[in-house]
Design an enzyme around this catalytic site. Structure first.
Site, PDB file in Angstrom:
ATOM      1  N   VAL A  15       0.830  -1.208   0.000  1.00  0.00           N
ATOM      2  CA  VAL A  15       0.000   0.000   0.000  1.00  0.00           C
ATOM      3  C   VAL A  15       0.867   1.262   0.000  1.00  0.00           C
ATOM      4  CG1 VAL A  15      -1.822   1.256   1.204  1.00  0.00           C
ATOM      5  CG2 VAL A  15      -1.834  -1.241   1.224  1.00  0.00           C
ATOM      6  N   GLU A 128     -10.484   5.180   5.606  1.00  0.00           N
ATOM      7  CA  GLU A 128     -11.333   4.667   4.524  1.00  0.00           C
ATOM      8  C   GLU A 128     -10.825   3.327   3.984  1.00  0.00           C
ATOM      9  OE1 GLU A 128     -14.380   6.246   2.928  1.00  0.00           O
ATOM     10  OE2 GLU A 128     -14.262   4.089   2.725  1.00  0.00           O
ATOM     11  N   GLY A 133     -10.779  -1.701   1.185  1.00  0.00           N
ATOM     12  CA  GLY A 133      -9.735  -1.252   0.266  1.00  0.00           C
ATOM     13  C   GLY A 133     -10.164  -0.034  -0.525  1.00  0.00           C
ATOM     14  N   GLY A 186      -1.793 -15.346  -5.694  1.00  0.00           N
ATOM     15  CA  GLY A 186      -1.409 -14.292  -4.749  1.00  0.00           C
ATOM     16  C   GLY A 186      -2.589 -13.677  -4.006  1.00  0.00           C
ATOM     17  N   LYS A 204     -13.327  -6.034  10.029  1.00  0.00           N
ATOM     18  CA  LYS A 204     -14.028  -5.042   9.210  1.00  0.00           C
ATOM     19  C   LYS A 204     -15.482  -4.899   9.663  1.00  0.00           C
ATOM     20  CE  LYS A 204     -10.960  -6.105   5.358  1.00  0.00           C
ATOM     21  NZ  LYS A 204     -10.783  -6.960   4.168  1.00  0.00           N
TER      22      LYS A 204
HETATM   23  N1  LIG Z   1      -2.338  -4.972   0.800  1.00  0.00           N
HETATM   24  C1  LIG Z   1      -3.594  -4.619   0.631  1.00  0.00           C
HETATM   25  O1  LIG Z   1      -4.183  -4.847  -0.420  1.00  0.00           O
HETATM   26  C2  LIG Z   1      -4.325  -3.919   1.740  1.00  0.00           C
HETATM   27  C3  LIG Z   1      -5.670  -3.546   1.551  1.00  0.00           C
HETATM   28  C4  LIG Z   1      -6.345  -2.857   2.565  1.00  0.00           C
HETATM   29  C5  LIG Z   1      -5.678  -2.577   3.736  1.00  0.00           C
HETATM   30  N2  LIG Z   1      -4.370  -2.975   3.895  1.00  0.00           N
HETATM   31  C6  LIG Z   1      -3.708  -2.660   5.159  1.00  0.00           C
HETATM   32  O2  LIG Z   1      -2.625  -1.788   4.892  1.00  0.00           O
HETATM   33  C7  LIG Z   1      -1.571  -2.025   5.821  1.00  0.00           C
HETATM   34  C8  LIG Z   1      -0.288  -2.306   5.046  1.00  0.00           C
HETATM   35  O3  LIG Z   1      -0.472  -3.457   4.246  1.00  0.00           O
HETATM   36  P1  LIG Z   1       0.589  -3.863   3.124  1.00  0.00           P
HETATM   37  O4  LIG Z   1      -0.031  -4.990   2.362  1.00  0.00           O
HETATM   38  O5  LIG Z   1       1.081  -2.677   2.402  1.00  0.00           O
HETATM   39  O6  LIG Z   1       1.776  -4.463   4.044  1.00  0.00           O
HETATM   40  P2  LIG Z   1       3.264  -4.807   3.599  1.00  0.00           P
HETATM   41  O7  LIG Z   1       3.359  -4.949   2.128  1.00  0.00           O
HETATM   42  O8  LIG Z   1       3.716  -5.920   4.465  1.00  0.00           O
HETATM   43  O9  LIG Z   1       4.090  -3.487   3.998  1.00  0.00           O
HETATM   44  C9  LIG Z   1       4.340  -3.110   5.309  1.00  0.00           C
HETATM   45  C10 LIG Z   1       5.399  -2.030   5.295  1.00  0.00           C
HETATM   46  O10 LIG Z   1       5.600  -1.552   6.619  1.00  0.00           O
HETATM   47  C11 LIG Z   1       6.968  -1.653   6.973  1.00  0.00           C
HETATM   48  N3  LIG Z   1       7.046  -1.991   8.392  1.00  0.00           N
HETATM   49  C12 LIG Z   1       6.372  -2.979   9.037  1.00  0.00           C
HETATM   50  N4  LIG Z   1       6.711  -2.970  10.344  1.00  0.00           N
HETATM   51  C13 LIG Z   1       7.593  -1.974  10.519  1.00  0.00           C
HETATM   52  C14 LIG Z   1       8.314  -1.465  11.640  1.00  0.00           C
HETATM   53  N5  LIG Z   1       8.166  -1.996  12.858  1.00  0.00           N
HETATM   54  N6  LIG Z   1       9.145  -0.415  11.450  1.00  0.00           N
HETATM   55  C15 LIG Z   1       9.295   0.133  10.213  1.00  0.00           C
HETATM   56  N7  LIG Z   1       8.629  -0.288   9.120  1.00  0.00           N
HETATM   57  C16 LIG Z   1       7.803  -1.337   9.269  1.00  0.00           C
HETATM   58  C17 LIG Z   1       7.549  -2.735   6.086  1.00  0.00           C
HETATM   59  O11 LIG Z   1       8.942  -2.537   5.937  1.00  0.00           O
HETATM   60  P3  LIG Z   1       9.825  -3.560   5.018  1.00  0.00           P
HETATM   61  O12 LIG Z   1       9.342  -3.342   3.613  1.00  0.00           O
HETATM   62  O13 LIG Z   1      11.219  -3.105   5.207  1.00  0.00           O
HETATM   63  O14 LIG Z   1       9.530  -4.930   5.534  1.00  0.00           O
HETATM   64  C18 LIG Z   1       6.770  -2.502   4.789  1.00  0.00           C
HETATM   65  O15 LIG Z   1       7.384  -1.510   4.021  1.00  0.00           O
HETATM   66  C19 LIG Z   1      -2.061  -3.164   6.709  1.00  0.00           C
HETATM   67  O16 LIG Z   1      -2.629  -2.654   7.870  1.00  0.00           O
HETATM   68  C20 LIG Z   1      -3.110  -3.845   5.857  1.00  0.00           C
HETATM   69  O17 LIG Z   1      -4.094  -4.506   6.637  1.00  0.00           O
HETATM   70  C21 LIG Z   1      -3.700  -3.631   2.931  1.00  0.00           C
END
Ligand SMILES: NC(=O)c1ccc[n+]([C@@H]2O[C@H](COP(=O)([O-])OP(=O)(O)OC[C@H]3O[C@@H](n4cnc5c(N)ncnc54)[C@H](OP(=O)(O)O)[C@@H]3O)[C@@H](O)[C@H]2O)c1
Length: 432
Positions: A15, A128, A133, A186, A204
């Site tokens: 994201v 939001e 999403g 995926g 949710k």
């Molecule tokens: N993916 C989706 O489609 C989606 C949809 C709706 C909501 N969300 C929500 O959006 C949020 C992010 O999801 P995502 O899929 O983008 O996750 P992700 O791809 O795992 O990315 C998480 C990011 O946060 C960083 N991070 C995690 N813990 C950290 C810490 N302690 N200190 C510093 N950086 C840290 C990670 O760093 P590194 O890259 O170095 O590991 C990575 O860049 C979540 O809450 C998820 O539920 C996601």
């Protein structure tokens, strides 16, 4: 914000990278709509090396530095998980810095406290992207429908399980095959339990129930069943009767109490939610004045989710520019939603599909009907198929209390002629 709104980013994963891309590619349009340009400030990640080629001049592995940076006007939290996200968001809000988050786990568990903090400091907390999403549902519930009374919200809020159920339904494949397919594409994690056991949808559902009914509902209050018990037999029976099986998140209010539950359900093939296939999400809202509304789209993915996050950033920017100082009464109302009690799921009014393996002998139907009659659970339709020694009996009930349904199932399990209660699914959305 002398020369633009500075955005501090916690996380540059799926994201976060989408947010950076939109801030760059749509910069001119965002500046016009927000009334101010947006500038990317510090970005926190865990692994600096992995992000070194992303052209992020203020990359750090210290997320507290992002929250504490004096020039940051708004913090975007897209790191996920409850800790340390909770402490970071808390500290931003305490210093009056607005926060945009996509973190359903955080909002479902601690939303009420965080909203109270935001109200106390005059900051904004926007989320939001946390529920569906890219599908707008938070602002419609909070703003567009603020003058209405919502009766019920039915959502398909988890793309992974909707994909699996779609494959099972359209290819007649098993749960295991459909899950493997989702993992290959995926859509599902290596450990799929958060999705298939309904935890993600429950988070949710808690957020939607809190918003729709001005209540404080956490994920722990949500009754939850996943889809691991749904079989191809159930799906085939459902289809024969004109239904589609969906994992539904339901938030409703009855008798002054708020209920929230997540479970698989038979939905009439003619209901708008039945047409929501593959990894799509939809939220069906029943408003007293507005009538039925459906919000549909991609519930996950980098760009749909980033679109919702950046929309929230524009909302925050406009509020900051307007020097928004909401009236104290509004702040109080936002901070302390009326404490509508949470209902026990046993009081939910449900209709059920019950599949029984029974002995294929005379009198079975009468014994089964008697067990339903003991709790006044009335049967709408019965279908029986003999298989020699055993038979399958499929019953659809009329609307009844969940507590009476459960007591009936317990009673059925004691009957010598009932070999197994093979499946129990709720029926939602009216008659097929
Ligand atoms: N993916 C989706 O489609 C989606 C949809 C709706 C909501 N969300 C929500 O959006 C949020 C992010 O999801 P995502 O899929 O983008 O996750 P992700 O791809 O795992 O990315 C998480 C990011 O946060 C960083 N991070 C995690 N813990 C950290 C810490 N302690 N200190 C510093 N950086 C840290 C990670 O760093 P590194 O890259 O170095 O590991 C990575 O860049 C979540 O809450 C998820 O539920 C996601």
């Amino acid at each position: 914000m002398p020369d633009g709104l500075v955005v501090g980013l916690l996380g540059h994963g799926t994201v976060g990278a989408g947010v950076v891309r939109l801030l760059r590619e749509h910069a001119d349009q965002i500046a016009v709509r927000a009334g101010v340009p947006m500038r990317l400030g510090p970005v926190a990640v865990r692994d600096l090396a992995r992000h070194s080629g992303a052209g992020l001049p203020r990359l750090t592995d210290d997320p507290r530095a992002v929250v504490a940076a004096e020039d940051v006007d708004v913090v975007v939290e897209v790191m996920g998980g409850v800790d340390p996200a909770r402490a970071l968001v808390t500290s931003a809000l305490q210093r009056g810095c607005s926060v945009v988050t996509a973190n359903k786990a955080l909002i479902a568990r601690h939303g009420a406290q965080l909203r109270a903090l935001a109200a106390a400091s005059g900051a904004r907390l926007e989320y939001e992207a946390a529920v569906a999403g890219g599908v707008p549902i938070i602002k419609p519930l909070r703003e567009s429908l603020a003058g209405d009374r919502v009766r019920r919200v039915l959502g398909i809020l988890n793309g992974t399980t909707n994909y699996i159920l779609t494959r099972m339904s359209e290819d007649a494949g098993s749960f295991a095959d459909a899950l493997a397919d989702a993992q290959r594409l995926g859509y599902a994690e290596a450990d799929p339990s958060a999705d298939v056991e309904g935890h993600d949808a429950a988070q949710k559902a808690a957020i939607l129930a809190s918003l729709a009914f001005d209540a404080t509902v956490t994920d722990a209050d949500v009754y939850r069943e996943g889809i691991t018990g749904v079989t191809t037999t159930d799906i085939a029976h459902a289809a024969r009767m004109g239904y589609v099986v969906k994992l539904l998140a339901i938030a409703e209010q009855a008798d002054g109490r708020v209920g929230a539950r997540v479970h698989p359900a038979l939905v009439p093939a003619s209901h708008p939610l039945a047409a929501v296939r593959d990894a799509y999400n939809a939220v069906f809202v029943e408003g007293e004045a507005a009538g039925s509304l459906m919000f549909y789209g991609r519930g996950a993915g980098a760009m749909p989710t980033a679109s919702a996050v950046v929309g929230d950033l524009v909302t925050v920017a406009r509020a900051l520019l307007a020097g928004e100082a909401p009236p104290k009464t509004l702040l109080r109302a936002r901070a302390e939603p009326a404490q509508v009690p949470v209902a026990d799921v046993a009081t939910a009014v449900v209709q059920a599909y019950v599949l029984l393996d029974v002995a294929d002998e005379p009198g079975v139907l009468a014994a089964v009907a008697g067990a339903f009659g003991e709790r006044s659970v009335s049967i709408r339709s019965v279908w029986q198929e003999g298989r020699g020694e055993t038979a399958q009996l499929l019953l659809i009930t009329h609307a009844t209390l969940e507590g009476d349904l459960r007591a009936t199932l317990d009673r059925l399990r004691t009957l010598p002629t009932v070999r197994d209660v093979a499946s129990v699914l709720r029926v939602e959305g009216g008659e097929a």
